[in-house]
Write an enzyme that holds these catalytic residues in place. Structure first.
Site, PDB file in Angstrom:
ATOM      1  CB  ALA A  52      -1.041  -0.065   1.346  1.00  0.00           C
ATOM      2  CG  ASN A  53      -0.267   4.579  -1.730  1.00  0.00           C
ATOM      3  OD1 ASN A  53      -0.679   5.463  -1.107  1.00  0.00           O
ATOM      4  ND2 ASN A  53      -0.427   3.791  -2.750  1.00  0.00           N
ATOM      5  NE  ARG A  54       4.911   6.950   4.751  1.00  0.00           N
ATOM      6  CZ  ARG A  54       5.062   6.129   5.756  1.00  0.00           C
ATOM      7  NH1 ARG A  54       4.121   6.223   6.649  1.00  0.00           N
ATOM      8  NH2 ARG A  54       6.147   5.743   5.803  1.00  0.00           N
ATOM      9  CB  SER A  55      -2.689   7.746  -0.639  1.00  0.00           C
ATOM     10  OG  SER A  55      -4.104   8.518  -1.149  1.00  0.00           O
ATOM     11  CB  ALA A 118      -1.892   7.395  -4.150  1.00  0.00           C
TER      12      ALA A 118
END
Ligand code: C5P
Length: 241
Positions: A52-55, A118
């Site tokens: 995943a990512n920090r969006s 994102a």
């Protein structure tokens, strides 16, 4: 989040709801349909782990709320976030990029698409169906590239939304990279933001963006993500007038 920021966000939502109080038949985008993607995607490695990512989804959700406030029939296709559903918006919650792509395909035809998600660039080629056990030999994953939703909507032939807007999070030479991205993906506008260390964009409250179309670049002052959403929805309404 600071209490004052939370109050400001709630007030923005209430204002949107009031503007929207006459229903989608009123407003400059009345009769138009908009799709907005928002948030990160989660790409399964096994049933409990993911890439995943920090969006946070804050910018995409704010854009969806603002388009609805301008009267557009708005579908928000959101990856996993902790945010409340914006008022006056149909929310379709998805997990992975492949699911987000399918939901976008289901949602077209539309007049407007804003891709603020994102999306994870890669997913595991073969996610494992049982939880991987730790056994002293760390697992290896082959990655494959995810579908590019923005490029695909931009190049959708007869079903291409009339106005397709993408985002570009870049570090350094932000505007030049955004112009190249606009041409490569085939979208109409790119909203470019600087995510260099020291900026608070990813997961933060504010955003400093540049609006890039085929001819011009506009540098917008630092604003809350709600304000960026309102200004962008206003520009979209101008475009259709
Ligand atoms: O290629 P890059 O990730 O920098 O492009 C960012 C823009 O493309 C954003 O608008 C994002 O929502 C969109 N995007 C997408 N699908 C992907 C990757 C990015 O829609 N797989």
């Amino acid at each position: 989040s600071e209490p004052a920021d939370i109050v400001a966000a709630v007030l923005d939502q209430l204002r949107s709801a009031c503007r929207n109080g006459n229903g989608p038949s009123r407003g400059r985008l009345a009769g138009k349909k908009a799709i907005v993607t928002s948030g990160p995607t989660h790409e399964a490695l096994d049933p409990v782990r993911y890439i995943a990512n920090r969006s946070s989804g804050r910018q995409g959700h704010a854009i969806a709320a603002a388009l609805a406030a301008e009267g557009a029939e708005t579908v928000l296709i959101s990856g996993p976030t902790v945010l409340a559903d914006p008022l006056g918006v149909t929310v379709n919650k998805v997990g992975s990029a492949v699911d987000m792509m399918a939901a976008c395909r289901d949602a077209i035809p539309a007049d407007i698409a804003v891709c603020a998600a994102a999306v994870a660039d890669w997913r595991a080629a073969d996610p494992v169906s049982e939880k991987i056990k730790k056994n002293g030999k760390p697992p290896h994953f082959d990655l494959v590239e995810n579908p590019d939703i923005l490029a695909s909507l931009s190049q959708a032939g007869d079903s291409r939304p009339a106005l397709v807007v993408g985002f570009a999070a870049e570090t350094g030479a932000v505007v030049e990279k955004a112009q190249a991205k606009r041409a490569r993906k085939g979208c109409d506008w790119i909203i470019a933001n600087d995510v260099s260390p020291g900026t608070d964009t990813f997961g933060g409250i504010t955003n400093t963006v540049h609006m890039v179309d085929g001819k011009t670049v506009e540098n917008w002052p630092t604003m809350t993500k709600e304000q960026v959403g309102t200004q962008l929805a206003g520009r979209i309404a101008d475009h259709f007038e």
